[in-house]
Design a protein around this motif. Structure first.
Motif, PDB file in Angstrom:
ATOM      1  N   VAL A 222      36.426  25.866  47.759  1.00 39.23           N
ATOM      2  CA  VAL A 222      37.367  24.833  47.333  1.00 39.23           C
ATOM      3  C   VAL A 222      37.295  23.728  48.379  1.00 39.23           C
ATOM      4  O   VAL A 222      37.695  23.924  49.522  1.00 39.23           O
ATOM      5  CB  VAL A 222      38.801  25.371  47.213  1.00 39.23           C
ATOM      6  CG1 VAL A 222      39.765  24.253  46.802  1.00 39.23           C
ATOM      7  CG2 VAL A 222      38.864  26.524  46.220  1.00 39.23           C
ATOM      8  N   SER A 223      36.747  22.579  47.983  1.00 39.16           N
ATOM      9  CA  SER A 223      36.481  21.545  48.990  1.00 39.16           C
ATOM     10  C   SER A 223      36.164  20.216  48.326  1.00 39.16           C
ATOM     11  O   SER A 223      35.699  20.169  47.180  1.00 39.16           O
ATOM     12  CB  SER A 223      35.293  21.968  49.860  1.00 39.16           C
ATOM     13  OG  SER A 223      34.895  20.930  50.738  1.00 39.16           O
ATOM     14  N   LEU A 243      23.322  34.959  43.987  1.00 37.69           N
ATOM     15  CA  LEU A 243      24.737  35.352  43.946  1.00 37.69           C
ATOM     16  C   LEU A 243      25.547  34.271  43.238  1.00 37.69           C
ATOM     17  O   LEU A 243      25.310  33.081  43.434  1.00 37.69           O
ATOM     18  CB  LEU A 243      25.275  35.561  45.357  1.00 37.69           C
ATOM     19  CG  LEU A 243      24.713  36.741  46.139  1.00 37.69           C
ATOM     20  CD1 LEU A 243      25.230  36.731  47.572  1.00 37.69           C
ATOM     21  CD2 LEU A 243      25.075  38.053  45.444  1.00 37.69           C
ATOM     22  N   PRO A 244      26.530  34.676  42.417  1.00 37.01           N
ATOM     23  CA  PRO A 244      27.365  33.690  41.711  1.00 37.01           C
ATOM     24  C   PRO A 244      28.321  32.978  42.673  1.00 37.01           C
ATOM     25  O   PRO A 244      28.987  33.621  43.489  1.00 37.01           O
ATOM     26  CB  PRO A 244      28.133  34.533  40.689  1.00 37.01           C
ATOM     27  CG  PRO A 244      28.129  35.909  41.247  1.00 37.01           C
ATOM     28  CD  PRO A 244      26.853  36.061  42.029  1.00 37.01           C
ATOM     29  N   LEU A 245      28.364  31.654  42.568  1.00 34.72           N
ATOM     30  CA  LEU A 245      29.227  30.830  43.420  1.00 34.72           C
ATOM     31  C   LEU A 245      29.913  29.786  42.557  1.00 34.72           C
ATOM     32  O   LEU A 245      29.255  29.034  41.838  1.00 34.72           O
ATOM     33  CB  LEU A 245      28.396  30.142  44.508  1.00 34.72           C
ATOM     34  CG  LEU A 245      29.121  29.100  45.368  1.00 34.72           C
ATOM     35  CD1 LEU A 245      30.206  29.754  46.231  1.00 34.72           C
ATOM     36  CD2 LEU A 245      28.132  28.335  46.243  1.00 34.72           C
ATOM     37  N   LYS A 246      31.242  29.752  42.625  1.00 35.28           N
ATOM     38  CA  LYS A 246      32.023  28.727  41.932  1.00 35.28           C
ATOM     39  C   LYS A 246      32.511  27.716  42.966  1.00 35.28           C
ATOM     40  O   LYS A 246      33.042  28.106  44.010  1.00 35.28           O
ATOM     41  CB  LYS A 246      33.210  29.348  41.185  1.00 35.28           C
ATOM     42  CG  LYS A 246      32.804  30.298  40.053  1.00 35.28           C
ATOM     43  CD  LYS A 246      34.027  30.810  39.305  1.00 35.28           C
ATOM     44  CE  LYS A 246      33.651  31.866  38.274  1.00 35.28           C
ATOM     45  NZ  LYS A 246      32.767  31.356  37.206  1.00 35.28           N
ATOM     46  N   ILE A 247      32.348  26.439  42.655  1.00 37.45           N
ATOM     47  CA  ILE A 247      32.719  25.373  43.578  1.00 37.45           C
ATOM     48  C   ILE A 247      33.777  24.494  42.918  1.00 37.45           C
ATOM     49  O   ILE A 247      33.522  23.858  41.891  1.00 37.45           O
ATOM     50  CB  ILE A 247      31.499  24.521  43.969  1.00 37.45           C
ATOM     51  CG1 ILE A 247      30.425  25.407  44.614  1.00 37.45           C
ATOM     52  CG2 ILE A 247      31.910  23.394  44.914  1.00 37.45           C
ATOM     53  CD1 ILE A 247      29.117  24.681  44.884  1.00 37.45           C
ATOM     54  N   VAL A 248      34.962  24.471  43.510  1.00 36.24           N
ATOM     55  CA  VAL A 248      36.063  23.645  43.016  1.00 36.24           C
ATOM     56  C   VAL A 248      36.147  22.385  43.870  1.00 36.24           C
ATOM     57  O   VAL A 248      36.162  22.468  45.102  1.00 36.24           O
ATOM     58  CB  VAL A 248      37.401  24.407  43.088  1.00 36.24           C
ATOM     59  CG1 VAL A 248      38.566  23.486  42.712  1.00 36.24           C
ATOM     60  CG2 VAL A 248      37.366  25.625  42.171  1.00 36.24           C
ATOM     61  N   GLY A 249      36.195  21.221  43.208  1.00 33.29           N
ATOM     62  CA  GLY A 249      36.327  19.978  43.955  1.00 33.29           C
ATOM     63  C   GLY A 249      35.392  18.902  43.428  1.00 33.29           C
ATOM     64  O   GLY A 249      34.447  19.186  42.675  1.00 33.29           O
ATOM     65  N   PHE A 267      29.863  24.405  39.109  1.00 30.51           N
ATOM     66  CA  PHE A 267      30.773  23.379  39.613  1.00 30.51           C
ATOM     67  C   PHE A 267      31.972  23.298  38.673  1.00 30.51           C
ATOM     68  O   PHE A 267      31.822  22.980  37.486  1.00 30.51           O
ATOM     69  CB  PHE A 267      30.062  22.031  39.696  1.00 30.51           C
ATOM     70  CG  PHE A 267      29.004  21.975  40.759  1.00 30.51           C
ATOM     71  CD1 PHE A 267      29.302  21.499  42.032  1.00 30.51           C
ATOM     72  CD2 PHE A 267      27.709  22.412  40.495  1.00 30.51           C
ATOM     73  CE1 PHE A 267      28.326  21.463  43.019  1.00 30.51           C
ATOM     74  CE2 PHE A 267      26.729  22.376  41.478  1.00 30.51           C
ATOM     75  CZ  PHE A 267      27.036  21.907  42.748  1.00 30.51           C
ATOM     76  N   MET A 268      33.157  23.558  39.198  1.00 31.09           N
ATOM     77  CA  MET A 268      34.363  23.634  38.393  1.00 31.09           C
ATOM     78  C   MET A 268      35.102  22.300  38.301  1.00 31.09           C
ATOM     79  O   MET A 268      36.004  22.140  37.478  1.00 31.09           O
ATOM     80  CB  MET A 268      35.319  24.686  38.978  1.00 31.09           C
ATOM     81  CG  MET A 268      34.693  26.044  39.231  1.00 31.09           C
ATOM     82  SD  MET A 268      34.052  26.817  37.741  1.00 31.09           S
ATOM     83  CE  MET A 268      35.551  27.064  36.812  1.00 31.09           C
ATOM     84  N   ALA A 288      33.589  29.192  53.616  1.00 30.19           N
ATOM     85  CA  ALA A 288      33.852  27.916  54.294  1.00 30.19           C
ATOM     86  C   ALA A 288      32.673  27.623  55.212  1.00 30.19           C
ATOM     87  O   ALA A 288      32.658  28.062  56.376  1.00 30.19           O
ATOM     88  CB  ALA A 288      35.148  27.983  55.081  1.00 30.19           C
ATOM     89  N   PRO A 289      31.663  26.874  54.747  1.00 32.86           N
ATOM     90  CA  PRO A 289      30.466  26.640  55.559  1.00 32.86           C
ATOM     91  C   PRO A 289      30.607  25.499  56.566  1.00 32.86           C
ATOM     92  O   PRO A 289      29.681  25.235  57.321  1.00 32.86           O
ATOM     93  CB  PRO A 289      29.417  26.275  54.502  1.00 32.86           C
ATOM     94  CG  PRO A 289      30.201  25.648  53.405  1.00 32.86           C
ATOM     95  CD  PRO A 289      31.536  26.333  53.388  1.00 32.86           C
TER      96      PRO A 289
END
Length: 386
Positions: A222-223, A243-249, A267-268, A288-289
């Motif tokens: 979330v970023s 790997l599944p990754l959801k990105i909010v923002g 991308f959400m 959190a990278p």
């Protein structure tokens, strides 16, 4: 005690704005001073008595204050705070440069020393030509920022990381008071009763279709999608491991990030608060990278009982206990993150311990700490000026 609040620019809503809303609860009569206010983007500011500067009348300044580099310096110096006992500036830029009378206590709640001038200069000016052209202005702003940093009577830092930066760049001592996080909204399912007997789903920002959410089936970010958040590190690591990754923002880097994203990256866009809670509650872990000054999203994830995998720099070390509430990776690279993800198992982390670790960042704790600090410093200040 007559109080005023002062903030850089009222044109968005994020962590700093949440601090302002909480301070408004403590000091409901305090007016809010700012260089500019964008009433369309900052609808939340309607709860305040806002007093903007002469910049408000400049063409486009309310929406694009960056078009006027250096002008906010004069905007904040033009404010008159002589009627107030205490002025609280909440800032990462020019608001700390306000000028107060000898009988007014100026307390600065510093989010960070101005990033593009100091700690993250090289991240902002990556192009050699831009760096060369901007250097004269940056140098002048650094000189002013150094003078302005001497004006607050007291400093509060949002984390130990920022406390260290305040000393490094400004040579000022500070007290740490962590920002407030709404731990009552962000809860583990057992507390929120959100998952009891029903299917979880959210609406996709891209397709508008309802998506079913399966517990612990994805990682989450979330970023804002901006360069210094280094979302590409998580994308590359999840690409390599499928790997599944959801990105909010949303943000300026969306197109470049989308271009490198594989089929497991989603991308959400922007989501509602309710959808965000659901995404937190059901992720395997929050990633959190980036180097964070504090990391509200990390605390929100912990408050929902989910572990956090974070880059071992900045405030992450203050928030995460390795092997208990998450993991830290170093260096800041896809390979280092992938090493953690490859052996990660969500079942190894106790959701209650994760949530308990977030309790120290509650709004109630912030209010108690902040009010105690203000009252103590005001009492001492009055004795020195009387």
């Amino acid at each position: 005690m007559k109080v005023a609040l002062c903030y850089d620019h009222l044109n968005k809503f994020g962590g700093a704005e949440r601090v302002l809303m909480t301070l408004h609860e403590l000091f409901p009569e305090a007016p809010l001073y700012s260089a500019v206010v964008d009433n369309q983007q900052a609808t939340w500011a309607s709860e305040f008595r806002v007093r903007s500067s002469f910049m408000q009348k400049l063409p486009g300044a309310a929406k694009r204050h960056e078009w006027y580099p250096g002008i906010p310096v004069f905007a904040f110096e033009s404010f008159d705070f002589s009627e107030f006992d205490v002025v609280i500036s909440i800032t990462s830029a020019e608001a700390k440069g306000i000028v107060t009378s000898p009988h007014t206590l100026h307390i600065c709640y510093l989010l960070t020393p101005t990033r593009f001038l100091w700690s993250h200069y090289w991240d902002y000016f990556t192009r050699p030509l831009l760096r060369k052209l901007s250097l004269p202005l940056v140098s002048l702003l650094r000189v002013w920022d150094g003078f302005a940093a001497a004006r607050p009577d007291r400093y509060i830092a949002i984390s130990k990381t920022i406390q260290q930066r305040i000393w490094k760049y400004y040579r000022r001592k500070s007290t740490v008071i962590y920002p407030p996080v709404d731990v009552n909204k962000f809860k583990i399912p057992a507390f929120a009763k959100a998952l009891a007997g029903k299917q979880n789903s959210i609406r996709s920002a891209s397709s508008g279709q309802e998506l079913k959410i399966k517990k612990e089936s994805y990682f989450l970010i979330v970023s804002r999608l901006v360069a210094y958040k280094h979302i590409e590190i998580a994308i590359k690591a999840c690409n390599d491991l499928q790997l599944p990754l959801k990105i909010v923002g949303i943000g300026a880097e969306f197109k470049s990030l989308k271009a490198i994203a594989g089929r497991t990256i989603e991308f959400m866009g922007e989501v509602t608060d309710e959808e965000l809670v659901t995404l937190y509650q059901n992720c395997s872990a929050f990633i959190a990278p980036q180097e964070e000054d504090f990391g509200i999203s990390m605390v929100e994830a912990l408050s929902c009982g989910r572990p956090v995998i974070a880059y071992q720099s900045g405030a992450a070390s203050e928030l995460i206990t390795p092997h208990i509430t998450g993991e830290l990776f170093y260096p800041q690279s896809p390979e280092a993150l992938a090493k953690i993800l490859r052996k990660f198992a969500a079942s190894q982390y106790n959701n209650r311990l994760c949530r308990e670790s977030a309790g120290r960042f509650s709004a109630m704790q912030f209010k108690r700490n902040f009010l105690n600090y203000i009252e103590k410093e005001w009492k001492q200040f009055r004795q020195t000026v009387s």
